[in-house]
Design a protein around this motif. Structure first.
Motif, PDB file in Angstrom:
ATOM      1  N   MET A 187       5.318 -54.565 -95.670  1.00  0.00           N
ATOM      2  CA  MET A 187       4.409 -54.109 -94.609  1.00  0.00           C
ATOM      3  C   MET A 187       4.837 -52.722 -94.157  1.00  0.00           C
ATOM      4  O   MET A 187       5.994 -52.459 -93.940  1.00  0.00           O
ATOM      5  CB  MET A 187       4.460 -55.073 -93.424  1.00  0.00           C
ATOM      6  N   ALA A 188       3.896 -51.819 -94.060  1.00  0.00           N
ATOM      7  CA  ALA A 188       4.212 -50.442 -93.689  1.00  0.00           C
ATOM      8  C   ALA A 188       4.711 -50.391 -92.256  1.00  0.00           C
ATOM      9  O   ALA A 188       4.399 -51.239 -91.436  1.00  0.00           O
ATOM     10  CB  ALA A 188       2.970 -49.554 -93.847  1.00  0.00           C
ATOM     11  N   CYS A 189       5.464 -49.290 -91.973  1.00  0.00           N
ATOM     12  CA  CYS A 189       6.067 -49.158 -90.640  1.00  0.00           C
ATOM     13  C   CYS A 189       5.011 -49.170 -89.549  1.00  0.00           C
ATOM     14  O   CYS A 189       5.189 -49.747 -88.494  1.00  0.00           O
ATOM     15  CB  CYS A 189       6.875 -47.860 -90.576  1.00  0.00           C
ATOM     16  N   SER A 190       3.880 -48.518 -89.789  1.00  0.00           N
ATOM     17  CA  SER A 190       2.844 -48.462 -88.775  1.00  0.00           C
ATOM     18  C   SER A 190       2.238 -49.821 -88.497  1.00  0.00           C
ATOM     19  O   SER A 190       1.649 -50.051 -87.453  1.00  0.00           O
ATOM     20  CB  SER A 190       1.754 -47.478 -89.206  1.00  0.00           C
ATOM     21  N   GLN A 191       2.370 -50.764 -89.473  1.00  0.00           N
ATOM     22  CA  GLN A 191       1.877 -52.113 -89.259  1.00  0.00           C
ATOM     23  C   GLN A 191       2.905 -52.960 -88.524  1.00  0.00           C
ATOM     24  O   GLN A 191       2.570 -53.880 -87.789  1.00  0.00           O
ATOM     25  CB  GLN A 191       1.516 -52.751 -90.604  1.00  0.00           C
ATOM     26  N   ILE A 192       4.165 -52.662 -88.738  1.00  0.00           N
ATOM     27  CA  ILE A 192       5.228 -53.422 -88.078  1.00  0.00           C
ATOM     28  C   ILE A 192       5.279 -53.071 -86.593  1.00  0.00           C
ATOM     29  O   ILE A 192       5.442 -53.927 -85.739  1.00  0.00           O
ATOM     30  CB  ILE A 192       6.593 -53.113 -88.731  1.00  0.00           C
ATOM     31  N   LEU A 193       5.127 -51.771 -86.304  1.00  0.00           N
ATOM     32  CA  LEU A 193       5.310 -51.301 -84.943  1.00  0.00           C
ATOM     33  C   LEU A 193       3.978 -51.006 -84.286  1.00  0.00           C
ATOM     34  O   LEU A 193       3.071 -50.477 -84.926  1.00  0.00           O
ATOM     35  CB  LEU A 193       6.152 -50.009 -84.956  1.00  0.00           C
ATOM     36  N   PRO A 194       3.809 -51.322 -83.017  1.00  0.00           N
ATOM     37  CA  PRO A 194       2.601 -50.941 -82.300  1.00  0.00           C
ATOM     38  C   PRO A 194       2.439 -49.426 -82.304  1.00  0.00           C
ATOM     39  O   PRO A 194       3.405 -48.681 -82.433  1.00  0.00           O
ATOM     40  CB  PRO A 194       2.837 -51.478 -80.878  1.00  0.00           C
ATOM     41  N   SER A 195       1.205 -48.989 -82.102  1.00  0.00           N
ATOM     42  CA  SER A 195       0.917 -47.563 -82.245  1.00  0.00           C
ATOM     43  C   SER A 195       1.711 -46.698 -81.279  1.00  0.00           C
ATOM     44  O   SER A 195       1.984 -45.550 -81.554  1.00  0.00           O
ATOM     45  CB  SER A 195      -0.581 -47.309 -82.056  1.00  0.00           C
ATOM     46  N   ARG A 196       2.073 -47.222 -80.102  1.00  0.00           N
ATOM     47  CA  ARG A 196       2.794 -46.433 -79.118  1.00  0.00           C
ATOM     48  C   ARG A 196       4.240 -46.900 -78.950  1.00  0.00           C
ATOM     49  O   ARG A 196       4.905 -46.557 -77.968  1.00  0.00           O
ATOM     50  CB  ARG A 196       2.061 -46.481 -77.774  1.00  0.00           C
ATOM     51  N   SER A 197       4.736 -47.672 -79.892  1.00  0.00           N
ATOM     52  CA  SER A 197       6.098 -48.200 -79.776  1.00  0.00           C
ATOM     53  C   SER A 197       7.154 -47.131 -79.971  1.00  0.00           C
ATOM     54  O   SER A 197       8.332 -47.385 -79.751  1.00  0.00           O
ATOM     55  CB  SER A 197       6.318 -49.326 -80.777  1.00  0.00           C
ATOM     56  N   TRP A 198       6.740 -45.924 -80.409  1.00  0.00           N
ATOM     57  CA  TRP A 198       7.704 -44.852 -80.595  1.00  0.00           C
ATOM     58  C   TRP A 198       8.167 -44.269 -79.256  1.00  0.00           C
ATOM     59  O   TRP A 198       9.199 -43.617 -79.185  1.00  0.00           O
ATOM     60  CB  TRP A 198       7.101 -43.748 -81.467  1.00  0.00           C
ATOM     61  N   ILE A 199       7.415 -44.496 -78.183  1.00  0.00           N
ATOM     62  CA  ILE A 199       7.709 -43.840 -76.910  1.00  0.00           C
ATOM     63  C   ILE A 199       9.030 -44.330 -76.311  1.00  0.00           C
ATOM     64  O   ILE A 199       9.874 -43.523 -75.898  1.00  0.00           O
ATOM     65  CB  ILE A 199       6.552 -44.059 -75.904  1.00  0.00           C
ATOM     66  N   TYR A 200       9.248 -45.653 -76.290  1.00  0.00           N
ATOM     67  CA  TYR A 200      10.467 -46.186 -75.663  1.00  0.00           C
ATOM     68  C   TYR A 200      11.734 -45.743 -76.399  1.00  0.00           C
ATOM     69  O   TYR A 200      12.643 -45.171 -75.758  1.00  0.00           O
ATOM     70  CB  TYR A 200      10.387 -47.711 -75.575  1.00  0.00           C
ATOM     71  N   PRO A 201      11.861 -45.973 -77.716  1.00  0.00           N
ATOM     72  CA  PRO A 201      13.109 -45.530 -78.369  1.00  0.00           C
ATOM     73  C   PRO A 201      13.306 -44.023 -78.319  1.00  0.00           C
ATOM     74  O   PRO A 201      14.446 -43.555 -78.208  1.00  0.00           O
ATOM     75  CB  PRO A 201      12.948 -46.028 -79.813  1.00  0.00           C
ATOM     76  N   THR A 202      12.209 -43.263 -78.385  1.00  0.00           N
ATOM     77  CA  THR A 202      12.340 -41.805 -78.307  1.00  0.00           C
ATOM     78  C   THR A 202      12.842 -41.380 -76.933  1.00  0.00           C
ATOM     79  O   THR A 202      13.698 -40.496 -76.812  1.00  0.00           O
ATOM     80  CB  THR A 202      10.989 -41.130 -78.606  1.00  0.00           C
ATOM     81  N   THR A 203      12.325 -42.019 -75.879  1.00  0.00           N
ATOM     82  CA  THR A 203      12.763 -41.696 -74.516  1.00  0.00           C
ATOM     83  C   THR A 203      14.242 -41.997 -74.323  1.00  0.00           C
ATOM     84  O   THR A 203      15.001 -41.168 -73.792  1.00  0.00           O
ATOM     85  CB  THR A 203      11.935 -42.490 -73.489  1.00  0.00           C
ATOM     86  N   ILE A 204      14.675 -43.184 -74.768  1.00  0.00           N
ATOM     87  CA  ILE A 204      16.091 -43.555 -74.613  1.00  0.00           C
ATOM     88  C   ILE A 204      16.981 -42.625 -75.434  1.00  0.00           C
ATOM     89  O   ILE A 204      18.044 -42.178 -74.969  1.00  0.00           O
ATOM     90  CB  ILE A 204      16.315 -45.022 -75.028  1.00  0.00           C
ATOM     91  N   LEU A 205      16.545 -42.304 -76.650  1.00  0.00           N
ATOM     92  CA  LEU A 205      17.346 -41.426 -77.503  1.00  0.00           C
ATOM     93  C   LEU A 205      17.433 -40.028 -76.900  1.00  0.00           C
ATOM     94  O   LEU A 205      18.495 -39.383 -76.960  1.00  0.00           O
ATOM     95  CB  LEU A 205      16.746 -41.365 -78.909  1.00  0.00           C
ATOM     96  N   CYS A 206      16.344 -39.547 -76.311  1.00  0.00           N
ATOM     97  CA  CYS A 206      16.364 -38.237 -75.660  1.00  0.00           C
ATOM     98  C   CYS A 206      17.280 -38.244 -74.435  1.00  0.00           C
ATOM     99  O   CYS A 206      17.967 -37.252 -74.153  1.00  0.00           O
ATOM    100  CB  CYS A 206      14.953 -37.811 -75.273  1.00  0.00           C
ATOM    101  N   LEU A 207      17.286 -39.348 -73.693  1.00  0.00           N
ATOM    102  CA  LEU A 207      18.221 -39.467 -72.573  1.00  0.00           C
ATOM    103  C   LEU A 207      19.666 -39.388 -73.074  1.00  0.00           C
ATOM    104  O   LEU A 207      20.502 -38.695 -72.483  1.00  0.00           O
ATOM    105  CB  LEU A 207      17.992 -40.781 -71.824  1.00  0.00           C
ATOM    106  N   PHE A 208      19.940 -40.105 -74.159  1.00  0.00           N
ATOM    107  CA  PHE A 208      21.285 -40.046 -74.742  1.00  0.00           C
ATOM    108  C   PHE A 208      21.615 -38.613 -75.166  1.00  0.00           C
ATOM    109  O   PHE A 208      22.708 -38.100 -74.878  1.00  0.00           O
ATOM    110  CB  PHE A 208      21.380 -40.977 -75.943  1.00  0.00           C
ATOM    111  N   GLY A 209      20.657 -37.959 -75.853  1.00  0.00           N
ATOM    112  CA  GLY A 209      20.897 -36.587 -76.299  1.00  0.00           C
ATOM    113  C   GLY A 209      21.117 -35.628 -75.145  1.00  0.00           C
ATOM    114  O   GLY A 209      21.986 -34.748 -75.212  1.00  0.00           O
ATOM    115  N   PHE A 210      20.356 -35.811 -74.070  1.00  0.00           N
ATOM    116  CA  PHE A 210      20.493 -34.913 -72.917  1.00  0.00           C
ATOM    117  C   PHE A 210      21.856 -35.069 -72.255  1.00  0.00           C
ATOM    118  O   PHE A 210      22.578 -34.078 -72.043  1.00  0.00           O
ATOM    119  CB  PHE A 210      19.379 -35.196 -71.905  1.00  0.00           C
TER     120      PHE A 210
END
Length: 492
Positions: A1-24
């Motif tokens: 199953m492709a990644c876009s099918q596994i993950l909801p369309s907006r599921s990138w927002i939460y991990p990206t936000t947490i990762l950006c907090l870590f990076g900051f």
């Protein structure tokens, strides 16, 4: 199953936000521009010779030893544990920096900081396992931009606190410890990826083989280089195993999953580096990054030598902020410059390597700290401009997986070169040169790089001119049959 099918369309927002907090928070380190004044001041009472010859080289050596094992481990454990390890290493580094005393304690600081830099690969790789490909460019931009903002903000904050608030260097390290502790805590909230690029890759039936149509490929320039954008079946899956019949020498396929991954890495790297265009840009990347890291590691010692921090005002934070901002502007401007990089790219590498060499010679010969600062500003900005071009030129023909491999190998080669520079120039077992003479060596090093790429760029331009003249000649225009040797490749 492709990644876009596994993950909801907006599921990138939460991990990206947490990762950006870590990076900051992990990059918000106001103590770094004033590390050498802190170590040589009353808090640690270390001599310049101890810092230069016994402490700082430990970072280079530990980074080299840890990089490849951490690179493999990062993919095997699926990124998050390594990001958490990076957060722990940050905290240990600044606890030792605050409360440790003596050369051995500061060598331990450099070892754990080597762990920090070796584990950075997880920060920039994690997001590719969590989001679908259509979000790669956006989230990559967020993750890189946030670290740039944090570094600039930390440098400005440090300069303001030191110059205006008269805050001691010790409390800059306290603020940094609080910041990296927040980064560690934020890493605990990262979701655990279900897959990784290599050991836990998606099944081969989900991988679409893209057409090899990139205009920057060697084939578009007349060569027969492979298309490195072509994706392989994932070696870590059963489906991939079934499609992989031969090892690198045409023998039976390895049965062990880890061995299959290593064999696939070998094949991919061999295929990618067979592109001369990619090979020479990677060569510049490795050699220049080695020199750049060496300069960054010892530039504060040079500044302290030119204007001792105990006797004069120190503006390291302001200089780092301006250099980072200038480099960011230069890198951003690259996207709006229309240049035939295939023809003139290596000439640009040569010209800006001359600029780097001249900046380092200025830093060596001048006795004025402001001229020394100016040389550093020019050096860092030009390097950041060129590394942006180099990354694009290398990445444009590669899949995410192959780019990660090439990036890892280029970084490792850069570390090997940097280690050799450290052993020869800095280490007491080598030449053990004083810091001012070191920068004369680094300037000469970049001058050699400039000479190599100047010769090669002139050859490329001359070959292209000759090819154009041959193609425009009447004999060539009347020729009906193609030349038996095929088209000339100006990159040969």
């Amino acid at each position: 199953m492709a990644c876009s099918q596994i993950l909801p369309s907006r599921s990138w927002i939460y991990p990206t936000t947490i990762l950006c907090l870590f990076g900051f928070f992990s990059t918000l380190r106001p103590s770094e521009p004033f590390l050498i004044p802190y170590l040589s001041g009353p808090y640690k009472n270390l001599t310049s010779a101890e810092i230069t010859n016994e402490i700082l080289p430990v970072w280079t050596y530990s980074y080299l030893v840890l990089l490849l094992p951490v690179f493999v481990l990062t993919d095997f454990v699926r990124y998050k544990p390594v990001i958490v390890l990076q957060g722990v290493s940050y905290v240990i580094t600044w606890l030792l920096l605050l409360f440790g005393q003596g050369v051995q304690a500061m060598q331990a600081v450099e070892f754990f900081y080597g762990m920090v830099t070796a584990t950075e690969v997880a920060y920039f790789s994690y997001i590719y396992s969590m989001v679908s490909p259509e979000h790669y460019q956006r989230v990559s931009g967020y993750c890189r931009a946030i670290t740039l903002v944090a570094y600039t903000a930390a440098s400005v904050l440090a300069q303001v606190l030191v110059s205006l608030a008269k805050l001691s260097y010790f409390y800059l390290n306290v603020i940094t410890l609080a910041s990296v502790s927040a980064a560690f805590l934020s890493s605990l909230f990262l979701p655990m990826p279900r897959k990784s690029m290599f050991f836990h890759a998606k099944a081969s039936k989900d991988i679409q083989k893209p057409a090899c149509t990139n205009v920057a490929s060697d084939e578009a320039r007349g060569g027969e280089a492979p298309c490195c954008n072509e994706e392989k079946p994932a070696p870590g899956t059963a489906a991939a195993s079934a499609n992989w019949d031969d090892g690198p020498l045409g023998g039976p396929k390895p049965e062990n999953v880890a061995l299959r991954v290593f064999v696939q890495w070998f094949q991919d790297l061999k295929e990618c580096y067979s592109s001369k265009h990619l090979f020479y840009w990677s060569l510049w990347w490795a050699f220049s990054t080695a020199g750049f890291n060496q300069v960054l590691n010892y530039v504060q010692i040079l500044w302290d030598y030119k204007a001792p921090s105990q006797n004069s005002s120190v503006y390291n934070g302001a200089v780092e902020a301006i250099a980072t901002f200038g480099g960011a502007v230069a890198a951003f401007a690259v996207g709006y410059v229309k240049v035939n990089w295939d023809l003139l790219g290596e000439l640009a590498l040569a010209v800006f390597s001359v600029v780097n060499a001249g900046s380092l010679f200025l830093m060596h010969y001048t006795t004025n700290i402001w001229a020394c600062y100016a040389g550093y500003l020019t050096f860092k900005s030009s390097y950041m401009l060129l590394i942006t071009i180099a990354v694009f030129q290398i990445a444009v023909n590669l899949s995410v997986e192959r780019y990660a491999l090439v990036f890892g190998i280029n970084t490792f080669i850069a570390l090997v070169i940097q280690t050799l520079l450290t052993v020869i120039v800095v280490d007491p077992r080598g030449l053990n040169l004083p810091v001012s003479i070191q920068f004369l060596v680094y300037g000469s090093y970049f001058a050699v790089i400039a000479g190599i790429f100047l010769i090669r760029s002139l050859y490329i331009i001359y070959s292209a001119k000759c090819q154009k003249e041959v193609q425009s000649s009447p004999l060539s225009q009347n020729e009906q049959e193609p030349h038996p040797e095929g088209p000339t490749n100006v990159y040969s």
